[in-house]
Design a protein around this motif. Structure first.
Motif, short mmCIF file in Angstrom:
data_model
loop_
_atom_site.label_atom_id
_atom_site.label_comp_id
_atom_site.label_asym_id
_atom_site.label_seq_id
_atom_site.Cartn_x
_atom_site.Cartn_y
_atom_site.Cartn_z
N ASN A 110 12.75 10.28 -10.17
CA ASN A 110 13.86 10.91 -9.46
C ASN A 110 13.41 12.08 -8.58
O ASN A 110 14.17 12.57 -7.76
N ASN A 111 12.17 12.53 -8.76
CA ASN A 111 11.65 13.64 -7.96
C ASN A 111 10.92 13.17 -6.71
O ASN A 111 10.33 13.97 -6.00
N PHE A 112 10.94 11.85 -6.43
CA PHE A 112 10.17 11.31 -5.32
C PHE A 112 11.03 10.44 -4.42
O PHE A 112 12.04 9.89 -4.84
N MET A 113 10.58 10.33 -3.17
CA MET A 113 11.23 9.46 -2.18
C MET A 113 10.16 8.59 -1.53
O MET A 113 9.05 9.04 -1.28
N LEU A 114 10.54 7.35 -1.27
CA LEU A 114 9.63 6.40 -0.63
C LEU A 114 10.07 6.21 0.82
O LEU A 114 11.24 5.96 1.08
N TYR A 115 9.12 6.37 1.72
CA TYR A 115 9.39 6.23 3.15
C TYR A 115 8.64 5.03 3.70
O TYR A 115 7.56 4.70 3.24
N CYS A 116 9.22 4.46 4.71
CA CYS A 116 8.55 3.42 5.48
C CYS A 116 8.25 4.05 6.84
O CYS A 116 9.17 4.33 7.61
N GLY A 145 11.22 -5.83 -0.34
CA GLY A 145 10.94 -6.82 0.70
C GLY A 145 11.93 -6.80 1.84
O GLY A 145 11.71 -7.45 2.87
N SER A 146 13.02 -6.05 1.72
CA SER A 146 14.04 -6.03 2.76
C SER A 146 13.56 -5.35 4.05
O SER A 146 14.11 -5.59 5.11
N MET A 147 12.55 -4.51 3.95
CA MET A 147 12.06 -3.78 5.12
C MET A 147 11.11 -4.64 5.97
O MET A 147 10.96 -4.39 7.16
N GLY A 148 10.46 -5.61 5.36
CA GLY A 148 9.53 -6.45 6.10
C GLY A 148 8.20 -5.79 6.39
O GLY A 148 7.45 -6.26 7.24
N VAL A 149 7.89 -4.70 5.70
CA VAL A 149 6.60 -4.02 5.88
C VAL A 149 5.90 -3.89 4.53
O VAL A 149 6.51 -4.09 3.49
N ARG A 150 4.64 -3.51 4.59
CA ARG A 150 3.87 -3.42 3.36
C ARG A 150 3.21 -2.06 3.15
O ARG A 150 2.55 -1.85 2.15
N SER A 189 0.85 -1.17 0.00
CA SER A 189 0.00 0.00 0.00
C SER A 189 0.90 1.23 0.00
O SER A 189 1.74 1.38 0.88
N VAL A 190 0.72 2.10 -1.00
CA VAL A 190 1.52 3.32 -1.11
C VAL A 190 0.59 4.51 -0.96
O VAL A 190 -0.34 4.70 -1.74
N ARG A 230 -2.97 0.35 -3.90
CA ARG A 230 -2.50 -0.99 -3.54
C ARG A 230 -2.20 -1.76 -4.81
O ARG A 230 -2.98 -1.73 -5.76
N PHE A 231 -1.06 -2.45 -4.82
CA PHE A 231 -0.71 -3.31 -5.95
C PHE A 231 0.26 -4.39 -5.48
O PHE A 231 0.84 -4.30 -4.40
N VAL A 232 0.42 -5.41 -6.31
CA VAL A 232 1.25 -6.56 -5.98
C VAL A 232 2.63 -6.38 -6.63
O VAL A 232 2.72 -6.02 -7.80
N VAL A 233 3.68 -6.63 -5.84
CA VAL A 233 5.06 -6.57 -6.34
C VAL A 233 5.81 -7.81 -5.90
O VAL A 233 5.42 -8.48 -4.94
N LYS A 234 6.88 -8.09 -6.59
CA LYS A 234 7.77 -9.18 -6.17
C LYS A 234 8.61 -8.68 -5.01
O LYS A 234 8.96 -7.50 -4.94
#
Length: 137
Positions: free
Chosen positions: A65-71, A86-91, A20-21, A31-35
Protein backbone atom coordinates in the motif's frame (compact mmCIF):
# COMPACT_ATOMS: atom_id res chain seq x y z
CA UNK A 1 -2.60 -40.00 -23.80
CA UNK A 2 -5.68 -38.03 -24.78
CA UNK A 3 -6.02 -36.50 -21.29
CA UNK A 4 -2.40 -35.41 -21.37
CA UNK A 5 -2.90 -33.50 -24.64
CA UNK A 6 -6.05 -31.77 -23.33
CA UNK A 7 -4.25 -30.54 -20.22
CA UNK A 8 -1.36 -29.30 -22.32
CA UNK A 9 -3.62 -27.23 -24.61
CA UNK A 10 -5.56 -25.76 -21.67
CA UNK A 11 -2.33 -24.66 -19.98
CA UNK A 12 -1.15 -23.06 -23.22
CA UNK A 13 -4.14 -20.67 -23.25
CA UNK A 14 -2.82 -18.75 -20.22
CA UNK A 15 -0.69 -15.90 -21.51
CA UNK A 16 2.41 -15.11 -19.51
CA UNK A 17 4.58 -12.04 -19.72
CA UNK A 18 8.17 -11.42 -18.77
CA UNK A 19 8.02 -8.01 -17.12
CA UNK A 20 10.74 -5.70 -15.90
CA UNK A 21 10.19 -3.59 -12.77
CA UNK A 22 12.64 -0.80 -12.04
CA UNK A 23 12.77 0.46 -8.46
CA UNK A 24 13.41 4.16 -8.06
CA UNK A 25 16.80 4.54 -6.35
CA UNK A 26 17.95 0.95 -6.94
CA UNK A 27 20.74 -0.32 -9.19
CA UNK A 28 18.70 -2.15 -11.79
CA UNK A 29 15.40 -3.77 -12.67
CA UNK A 30 13.95 -7.05 -11.48
CA UNK A 31 12.54 -9.37 -14.12
CA UNK A 32 9.94 -12.07 -13.51
CA UNK A 33 7.12 -13.88 -15.27
CA UNK A 34 3.46 -13.05 -14.51
CA UNK A 35 0.13 -14.06 -15.93
CA UNK A 36 -1.47 -11.49 -18.19
CA UNK A 37 -4.63 -11.41 -16.01
CA UNK A 38 -2.72 -10.80 -12.75
CA UNK A 39 -3.67 -7.65 -10.83
CA UNK A 40 -1.24 -4.74 -10.43
CA UNK A 41 -1.41 -5.15 -6.62
CA UNK A 42 -0.20 -8.76 -6.91
CA UNK A 43 2.63 -7.66 -9.22
CA UNK A 44 3.74 -5.00 -6.71
CA UNK A 45 3.69 -7.62 -3.94
CA UNK A 46 5.75 -10.08 -6.02
CA UNK A 47 8.23 -7.35 -6.99
CA UNK A 48 8.74 -6.28 -3.36
CA UNK A 49 9.27 -9.88 -2.25
CA UNK A 50 11.79 -10.48 -5.04
CA UNK A 51 13.59 -7.24 -4.17
CA UNK A 52 13.87 -8.25 -0.51
CA UNK A 53 14.88 -11.83 -1.35
CA UNK A 54 17.77 -10.54 -3.46
CA UNK A 55 18.93 -8.32 -0.57
CA UNK A 56 18.89 -5.14 -2.60
CA UNK A 57 19.42 -1.68 -1.17
CA UNK A 58 17.86 0.63 -0.15
CA UNK A 59 15.51 -1.43 2.02
CA UNK A 60 11.98 -0.59 0.95
CA UNK A 61 9.67 -2.60 3.19
CA UNK A 62 6.93 -5.02 2.23
CA UNK A 63 3.68 -3.06 2.54
CA UNK A 64 2.34 -2.86 -1.00
CA UNK A 65 0.00 0.00 0.00
CA UNK A 66 3.04 2.30 0.28
CA UNK A 67 3.97 1.89 -3.40
CA UNK A 68 2.68 2.85 -6.83
CA UNK A 69 3.42 1.19 -10.16
CA UNK A 70 3.91 3.40 -13.19
CA UNK A 71 4.07 2.63 -16.85
CA UNK A 72 6.59 5.12 -18.33
CA UNK A 73 5.03 4.95 -21.79
CA UNK A 74 1.41 5.43 -20.67
CA UNK A 75 1.87 8.77 -18.92
CA UNK A 76 2.24 10.17 -15.43
CA UNK A 77 -0.74 8.45 -13.79
CA UNK A 78 -0.05 5.48 -11.51
CA UNK A 79 -1.73 2.21 -12.40
CA UNK A 80 -4.76 1.24 -10.36
CA UNK A 81 -4.13 -1.75 -8.07
CA UNK A 82 -7.26 -3.39 -9.51
CA UNK A 83 -6.16 -3.24 -13.18
CA UNK A 84 -4.71 -6.27 -14.86
CA UNK A 85 -1.03 -6.04 -15.71
CA UNK A 86 -1.63 -7.12 -19.31
CA UNK A 87 -4.17 -4.37 -20.00
CA UNK A 88 -1.43 -1.80 -20.65
CA UNK A 89 0.26 -3.81 -23.40
CA UNK A 90 3.76 -3.01 -22.09
CA UNK A 91 6.33 -4.95 -20.12
CA UNK A 92 8.46 -2.27 -18.46
CA UNK A 93 7.32 -0.60 -15.26
CA UNK A 94 8.67 1.69 -12.54
CA UNK A 95 7.86 1.16 -8.85
CA UNK A 96 7.95 4.22 -6.58
CA UNK A 97 7.09 4.93 -2.97
CA UNK A 98 3.96 6.99 -2.48
CA UNK A 99 4.61 10.62 -1.57
CA UNK A 100 4.16 11.44 2.12
CA UNK A 101 1.30 13.84 1.35
CA UNK A 102 -0.69 11.07 -0.31
CA UNK A 103 -0.08 8.70 2.61
CA UNK A 104 -1.36 11.38 5.01
CA UNK A 105 -4.51 11.86 2.89
CA UNK A 106 -5.21 8.14 3.07
CA UNK A 107 -4.70 8.13 6.84
CA UNK A 108 -7.00 11.16 7.18
CA UNK A 109 -9.70 9.41 5.17
CA UNK A 110 -9.38 6.36 7.42
CA UNK A 111 -9.50 8.45 10.60
CA UNK A 112 -12.67 10.24 9.43
CA UNK A 113 -14.39 6.88 9.25
CA UNK A 114 -13.39 5.94 12.80
CA UNK A 115 -15.16 7.48 15.80
CA UNK A 116 -13.05 9.95 17.77
CA UNK A 117 -11.85 9.04 21.23
CA UNK A 118 -12.11 11.60 24.02
CA UNK A 119 -13.74 15.00 23.85
CA UNK A 120 -11.75 16.10 20.81
CA UNK A 121 -11.91 19.76 21.83
CA UNK A 122 -8.66 21.66 21.78
CA UNK A 123 -10.20 24.30 24.04
CA UNK A 124 -10.84 21.78 26.82
CA UNK A 125 -7.29 20.47 26.53
CA UNK A 126 -5.91 24.03 26.65
CA UNK A 127 -7.97 24.90 29.73
CA UNK A 128 -6.88 21.72 31.52
CA UNK A 129 -3.23 22.44 30.79
CA UNK A 130 -3.59 26.01 32.09
CA UNK A 131 -5.37 24.85 35.25
CA UNK A 132 -2.56 22.45 36.07
CA UNK A 133 0.10 25.16 35.61
CA UNK A 134 -1.63 27.93 37.59
CA UNK A 135 -1.29 27.47 41.30
CA UNK A 136 -3.76 29.07 43.68
CA UNK A 137 -2.49 31.32 46.53
Amino acid sequence: MLLYKQKKTQAAKVNRLLISVTFLGSAGPIRFVVKEEELVAAVIDTALKSYAREGRLPILGSDLNNFMLYCPIAGTEALSPWETIGSMGVRNFVLCKKPEAEKEKEKANESEKLPRKGSGSWKSWFNKSLDSKISSH
